[in-house]
Design an enzyme around this catalytic site. Structure first.
Site: not given
Length: 408
Positions: A180, A350, A383
């Site tokens: 991320s 995601d 995610h």
């Protein structure tokens, strides 16, 4: 591009909180869930999450050029070491969490210990403002000036300081894993000419460089409900997810018509396929972590403007004073060395690292040298699966390990 600054700041916040709260049930109030999250262990990451499994672990500190004292953990070898010199791997977490997030699953299912058992010298980074990185050579976290930074400073100071430290201790180029936000400031650092001489290869999980296509129910609600920067909304230098202003903000948003906060994780990050409730409960005991409000505003600017640029001070004269130009400089990702081995892994579900935004990043990397770019697409992953998924070892971590082994 339709998301406002406020919507993204909320979105990033909930994205970090959601893994802890979604499976712990959101039937009760967010305030009650936050009380559980506050019960963080007082011992260091080595003692709580590594030594107990029979691995060596060292607690270290790195001081950045601008005075922040960062916590760093080193796992120099696996449980069955052969005594040979190990290639180093640095592992970097995302926003509003810290390095312990990589260690929540059992040793055979978490990335740092898998890498250690496969012959790597593992280093775990913790960015400024998180639980064990709340020190400075001259400032205290109670001082608003302590929080006067965004991910620009992670690009310019935190990551280079940690790379310098690992490189100096091992005498070897460093392999890198980011998730991320940990992918964003690595890409930005490389585009700025930093880390180039010290990085051997990089594995980017849920890569974020562009955020224009992020679109979730909570984000849309925030865009309709709030206007303006989150600094105006909350008036805080430190963005503390355990604080009452943030709880009130989330509770108000969850009351918005059409928003279902029963499962915050799915509402924000997409439907994660492979999380275990006991792992999420452990997550609850350790996270979330503070960051600077300015950091979230900078991320929100990335959503709004559709480009990867330095922090926008909001007025042309302020930008001129800081940058010598009326608008913030752009991080030019085409500057990333074409011969740097990269492994990118992204998920079809995601909602933060959206497929369309990843494809834009891949388009910029299309001139990468033949054989130097490896891309993995996982249809069912969202995610949080990349750091807490029970099957992440088989689907992602084995591939990351093999990728690093190929670089030796």
């Amino acid at each position: 591009m339709a998301a406002t600054l406020a919507s993204f700041c909320l979105l990033v916040l909930v994205a970090a909180l959601a893994p802890h709260r979604a499976y712990a049930s959101i039937r009760s109030s967010l305030g009650q869930k936050r009380a559980a999250a506050a019960a963080a262990p007082s011992v260091g990451i080595c003692a709580s999450s590594v030594l107990v499994y029979g691995y060596q672990c060292q607690e270290l500190q790195v001081t950045t050029q601008d005075g922040y004292i960062l916590s760093l953990q080193r796992i120099p070898e696996g449980r069955h070491s052969n005594g040979t010199k190990k290639p180093p791997v640095l592992i970097q977490h995302g926003v509003l969490v810290d390095g312990v997030t990589w260690l929540l699953n059992s040793p055979d299912r978490n990335l740092p210990l898998i890498l250690a058992d496969n012959g790597f010298d593992v280093w775990i980074a913790n960015t400024r403002g998180t639980r064990f990185s709340r020190r400075h050579t001259s400032m205290d976290p109670s001082d608003p000036k302590f929080w006067n930074w965004s991910w620009d400073e992670l690009v310019a100071f935190d990551l280079p300081a940690v790379f310098d430290f690992v490189y100096s201790k091992t005498g070897q180029k460093v392999n890198y894993v980011g998730h991320s936000l940990g992918t964003l400031f690595a890409l930005a650092s490389l585009s700025d000419g930093k880390l180039v001489d010290q990085m051997k290869s990089a594995a980017l999980l849920s890569p974020i460089a562009y955020l224009s296509h992020m679109n979730t129910a909570l984000g849309v609600a925030a865009a309709k409900a709030f206007v303006g920067e989150i600094t105006t909304l909350l008036g805080l230098a430190e963005f503390n997810p355990k604080g009452e202003p943030v709880a009130q903000f989330l509770n108000a948003l969850c009351a918005y018509p059409g928003v279902d906060c029963y499962d915050l994780l799915e509402a924000v990050t997409g439907k994660n396929c492979c999380l275990n409730s006991s792992t999420v409960d452990l997550f609850l005991k350790n996270e979330p972590q503070s960051t600077s409000t300015r950091n979230l505003v900078h991320l929100a600017q990335t959503v709004r403007d559709g480009v990867l640029a330095k922090y926008n001070y909001g007025r042309p004269d302020f930008n001129l004073m800081h940058y010598g130009k009326f608008s913030p400089p752009i991080y030019n990702l085409s500057n990333i060395p074409h011969n740097l081995p990269l492994f990118l892994s992204y998920g079809g579900r995601d909602s933060l690292s959206d497929i369309r935004d990843v494809e834009l990043l891949l388009d910029i990397l299309k001139l990468h040298d033949v054989g130097k770019l490896t891309v993995q697409y996982i249809k069912d992953y969202a995610h949080a699966d990349f750091i807490m998924g029970l099957n992440a070892k088989d689907i992602v971590y084995n591939q990351v390990t093999a990728f690093f082994q190929q670089q030796q």
